[in-house]
Design a protein around this motif. Structure first.
Motif, mmCIF file in Angstrom:
data_model
loop_
_atom_site.group_PDB
_atom_site.id
_atom_site.type_symbol
_atom_site.label_atom_id
_atom_site.label_comp_id
_atom_site.label_asym_id
_atom_site.label_seq_id
_atom_site.Cartn_x
_atom_site.Cartn_y
_atom_site.Cartn_z
ATOM 1 N N TRP A 1 1.168 -1.525 0.377
ATOM 2 C CA TRP A 1 -0.530 0.027 -0.266
ATOM 3 C C TRP A 1 0.826 1.135 0.033
ATOM 4 C CZ3 TRP A 1 -5.677 0.392 -0.417
ATOM 5 C CH2 TRP A 1 -6.104 -1.059 0.034
ATOM 6 N N ARG A 2 0.502 2.468 -0.904
ATOM 7 C CA ARG A 2 0.944 3.381 -0.143
ATOM 8 C C ARG A 2 0.427 4.669 -0.275
ATOM 9 N NH1 ARG A 2 3.743 3.626 -6.310
ATOM 10 N NH2 ARG A 2 1.631 3.845 -7.302
ATOM 11 N N LYS A 3 1.047 5.349 0.392
ATOM 12 C CA LYS A 3 0.206 7.188 1.049
ATOM 13 C C LYS A 3 0.146 7.851 -0.177
ATOM 14 C CE LYS A 3 -1.159 10.586 4.628
ATOM 15 N NZ LYS A 3 -0.264 11.597 3.496
ATOM 16 N N ASP A 4 0.039 8.963 -1.155
ATOM 17 C CA ASP A 4 0.582 10.308 -1.810
ATOM 18 C C ASP A 4 1.899 9.856 -2.241
ATOM 19 O OD1 ASP A 4 -1.441 11.412 -0.843
ATOM 20 O OD2 ASP A 4 -0.747 12.134 0.836
ATOM 21 N N GLY A 5 1.778 7.734 -3.051
ATOM 22 C CA GLY A 5 2.992 7.414 -3.763
ATOM 23 C C GLY A 5 3.921 7.210 -3.237
ATOM 24 N N ASP A 6 3.836 7.533 -1.666
ATOM 25 C CA ASP A 6 4.687 7.078 -0.598
ATOM 26 C C ASP A 6 4.554 4.990 0.115
ATOM 27 O OD1 ASP A 6 6.548 8.784 -1.363
ATOM 28 O OD2 ASP A 6 5.718 9.571 0.204
ATOM 29 N N ASP A 7 5.775 4.091 -0.496
ATOM 30 C CA ASP A 7 5.247 3.067 0.057
ATOM 31 C C ASP A 7 4.865 2.778 1.219
ATOM 32 O OD1 ASP A 7 4.974 1.917 -2.168
ATOM 33 O OD2 ASP A 7 7.609 0.942 -1.712
ATOM 34 N N ILE A 8 3.702 2.479 2.266
ATOM 35 C CA ILE A 8 3.473 2.680 4.065
ATOM 36 C C ILE A 8 4.332 1.228 4.433
ATOM 37 C CG2 ILE A 8 1.696 2.525 5.315
ATOM 38 C CD1 ILE A 8 0.024 3.558 3.510
ATOM 39 N N THR A 9 5.099 1.860 5.386
ATOM 40 C CA THR A 9 5.454 0.441 6.193
ATOM 41 C C THR A 9 4.510 -0.449 6.656
ATOM 42 O OG1 THR A 9 7.619 2.008 6.725
ATOM 43 C CG2 THR A 9 7.989 -0.331 7.190
ATOM 44 N N GLY A 10 4.946 -1.836 6.601
ATOM 45 C CA GLY A 10 3.666 -2.888 6.504
ATOM 46 C C GLY A 10 2.960 -3.122 6.304
ATOM 47 N N ALA A 11 2.496 -2.091 4.880
ATOM 48 C CA ALA A 11 1.500 -2.060 4.740
ATOM 49 C C ALA A 11 1.257 -3.315 3.493
ATOM 50 C CB ALA A 11 0.660 -0.765 4.862
ATOM 51 N N ASP A 12 0.999 -4.610 3.571
ATOM 52 C CA ASP A 12 1.306 -5.505 2.963
ATOM 53 C C ASP A 12 0.552 -6.792 2.357
ATOM 54 O OD1 ASP A 12 1.942 -6.744 5.315
ATOM 55 O OD2 ASP A 12 3.465 -6.787 4.680
ATOM 56 N N GLY A 13 -0.932 -6.438 3.293
ATOM 57 C CA GLY A 13 -1.548 -6.859 2.691
ATOM 58 C C GLY A 13 -3.207 -6.851 2.010
ATOM 59 N N ALA A 14 -4.200 -7.760 1.584
ATOM 60 C CA ALA A 14 -4.963 -7.592 0.935
ATOM 61 C C ALA A 14 -5.827 -6.219 1.619
ATOM 62 C CB ALA A 14 -6.143 -7.973 0.420
ATOM 63 N N THR A 15 -5.762 -6.118 2.522
ATOM 64 C CA THR A 15 -6.265 -4.733 3.434
ATOM 65 C C THR A 15 -5.524 -3.935 3.940
ATOM 66 O OG1 THR A 15 -8.790 -6.210 3.610
ATOM 67 C CG2 THR A 15 -8.346 -4.410 4.917
ATOM 68 N N TYR A 16 -5.552 -2.876 3.983
ATOM 69 C CA TYR A 16 -5.115 -1.883 5.216
ATOM 70 C C TYR A 16 -6.102 -1.555 6.055
ATOM 71 C CZ TYR A 16 -1.851 1.743 6.331
ATOM 72 O OH TYR A 16 -1.421 3.214 6.684
ATOM 73 N N THR A 17 -5.694 -1.824 7.179
ATOM 74 C CA THR A 17 -6.395 -1.085 8.411
ATOM 75 C C THR A 17 -5.732 -0.327 9.223
ATOM 76 O OG1 THR A 17 -8.291 -2.748 8.021
ATOM 77 C CG2 THR A 17 -8.066 -1.062 10.116
ATOM 78 N N ILE A 18 -6.631 0.940 9.930
ATOM 79 C CA ILE A 18 -5.238 1.746 10.270
ATOM 80 C C ILE A 18 -6.806 2.415 11.609
ATOM 81 C CG2 ILE A 18 -3.261 2.280 9.592
ATOM 82 C CD1 ILE A 18 -3.903 5.247 8.646
ATOM 83 N N THR A 19 -6.133 3.238 12.233
ATOM 84 C CA THR A 19 -7.001 4.612 13.605
ATOM 85 C C THR A 19 -6.434 5.796 12.650
ATOM 86 O OG1 THR A 19 -7.374 3.056 15.483
ATOM 87 C CG2 THR A 19 -7.363 5.144 15.849
#
Length: 543
Positions: free
Chosen positions: A190-208
């Protein structure tokens, strides 16, 4: 698991999986997939094209003589076993193979028909298992194998079938983005604004979510054959409210409209107004409006809230002025015409106006806390004052005003004639307050003659003249009419004769002998006095 990276086998009724390295033929990472799932017999297995499903046949009983044959799907993702095909009693499914068309074909060990799994990558019934789908020519017993030209299915790059959806939410809520992709041996970034999100490596990305998590999100799905990038999902994260304009303090009068307002930015805002720290029931808008009473004075603020948090405004001081209160009424007063009449009232309150009244009627222009005039007799009466402000009015107690006029003479002094030596009295009668008298003779004030009467015990000729009296008080003066006083002198007898040695007929030793004429004069005088009575010497010229 994938087509050539894993292997499964039955062992004592358990389904066991290993990781298989096709380069070395080594097995590792032994796992019992479900120790409680026991079957009497297990017959080979085949993986679906994605490697996420395993198919095999079992004899579903500990008694091989009466058990039912079943065709089983094991889902690696869900760790679930599903029977997708049943055979009759003592029916054995034979070997199973995945064909180049991606379907799985199953031989009937005790029949001459083939069974087919049409969609091996689908879970459960969606895999579409068809019993007896193919009947070979009569007399043939099907056996499965691969043609000499068969090669393992080529690994295809991922295909994204469902992009992540954009979402708007509040800080503190759960942000969950999902992607659906087909393909084998998939990995996710997963990426935010084009930058990789560390640890976001599943089919679903979940955060608070926090406000800093707002942005554009996508996910790159990869396998050894290639990658696919999802469409971007816009994530909006609303923060807590921000108050941009606090309510203003206000001073107003009871009965006027009290209106307090707040301006805040944010989404899904709610409002709760408070007075002196306590919630005001029903005061839940950006503006709080009531008709003010004196009890509404206090300190007001408002708490603005949304799902992300809250903000409290600065406090606004509200002052509510009540109606006037009279603390000192005007006093009764007695005075004289021509003197200054001054009436005053003392009242507390804001924005006060005054209206003085005489005998209940407004006095034009009498609109101050003090009413002052030069008094005339017509100004006597009952005075009060109405004190007013926007909250109401108060009326003072009535003050009695008495105005004394100048003196008035009701009885004038009268002319009189007196004999010299006789007593006389002049008197005036006048009405009025605080009267002072000054008698005058021939226009000249007489020292000490300051009473209503002027008396002489024994008149002299010098007392004759024109008398009047000036009667005065603080309101003015009046002069009586003139009373003429006449003093008549008394006639004196002649002196007795002297000795006449020259032969005048007098006796030198006894004095002269009275003559007849002298005797007659004395008798006449005595007779006149006796006829006048008690005051034979006073005569009024007006009698």
């Amino acid at each position: 698991m994938s087509g050539n990276s894993g292997i499964a086998a039955g062992a004592a009724g358990d389904l066991v999986a290993w990781t298989f390295d096709p380069a070395t033929g080594a097995l590792s990472d032994r796992r019992v997939l479900n120790a409680s799932f026991r079957r009497y017999q297990m017959y080979g297995g085949v993986f679906s094209p994605s490697g996420r499903r395993l198919y095999y046949a079992v004899l579903d009983d500990t008694n091989a003589g009466s058990g039912l044959g079943r065709f089983i799907q094991y889902d690696f993702d869900a760790d679930a076993f599903t029977t997708i095909g049943d055979g009759p009693a003592r029916y054995y499914f034979g070997d199973a193979r995945r064909a180049p068309d991606g379907r799985i074909y199953v031989a009937g060990a005790m029949s001459d028909r083939l069974h087919v799994v049409d969609n091996p990558d689908a879970a459960g019934a969606a895999a579409s298992f068809q019993m007896d789908a193919i009947t070979p020519p009569s007399g043939c017993v099907p056996e499965l194998g691969l043609p000499f030209t068969y090669a393992p299915l080529a690994l295809e790059p991922p295909v994204i079938t469902d992009d992540p959806d954009g979402v708007a939410l509040f800080a503190g809520q759960q942000l969950s983005l999902s992607v659906t992709a087909t393909g084998q041996s998939l990995t996710y970034q997963w990426r935010k604004d084009g930058d990789d999100i560390t640890g976001a490596d599943g089919a679903t990305y979940t955060i608070t979510a926090a406000t800093g998590d707002a942005g554009s999100y996508d996910v790159v799905v990869t396998n050894s054959a290639g990658s696919a990038t999802s469409a971007a999902a816009t994530v909006v994260v609303h923060g807590p409210p921000v108050i941009t304009d606090d309510p203003d303090g206000v001073a107003l009068f009871a009965g006027e409209q009290l209106s307090l307002s707040v301006t805040a930015t944010g989404q899904s805002l709610t409002y709760q107004w408070r007075k002196d720290g306590d919630d005001i029931t029903g005061a839940d808008g950006a503006t709080f409006t009531i008709t003010a009473a004196t009890g509404d004075a206090g300190s007001y603020d408002v708490v603005v809230t949304n799902p992300a948090g809250s903000a409290t405004s600065a406090a606004a001081s509200v002052v509510v002025h009540g109606p006037p209160v009279i603390t000192a009424d005007p006093d009764d007063v007695t005075l004289f015409a021509g003197q200054q009449l001054s009436l005053s009232v003392t009242a507390t309150g804001q924005g006060l106006t005054y209206q003085w009244r005489k005998d209940g009627d407004d006095i034009t222009g009498a609109d101050g806390a003090t009413y002052t005039i030069t008094a005339a007799t017509g100004d006597a009466g009952s005075y009060d004052v109405v004190v007013t402000n926007p909250a109401g009015s108060a009326t003072s107690a009535a003050a009695s005003v008495v105005v004394h006029g100048p003196p008035a003479i009701t009885t004038q002094p009268v002319d009189m004639t007196v004999d010299e030596g006789a007593a006389f009295t002049l008197t005036v009668v006048a009405t009025g307050e605080q009267l002072a008298y000054q008698w005058r003779r021939d226009g000249t004030p007489l020292a000490g003659e300051t009473q209503a009467s002027l008396s002489r015990a024994a008149s002299a000729t010098g007392d004759a003249g024109d008398y009047d009296v000036v009667v005065a008080n603080p309101a003015g003066s009046v002069t009586s009419s003139i009373a003429a006083v006449t003093v008549e002198p008394i006639d004196e007898p002649p002196p007795p004769p002297s000795d006449d040695p020259g032969g005048c007929g007098c006796n030198a030793s006894r004095g002269p002998e009275p003559t007849l004429a002298l005797v007659l004069l004395v008798l006449a005088l005595v007779g006149r006095r006796s006829r006048r009575g008690a005051q034979p010497n006073v005569r009024s010229s007006r009698s």
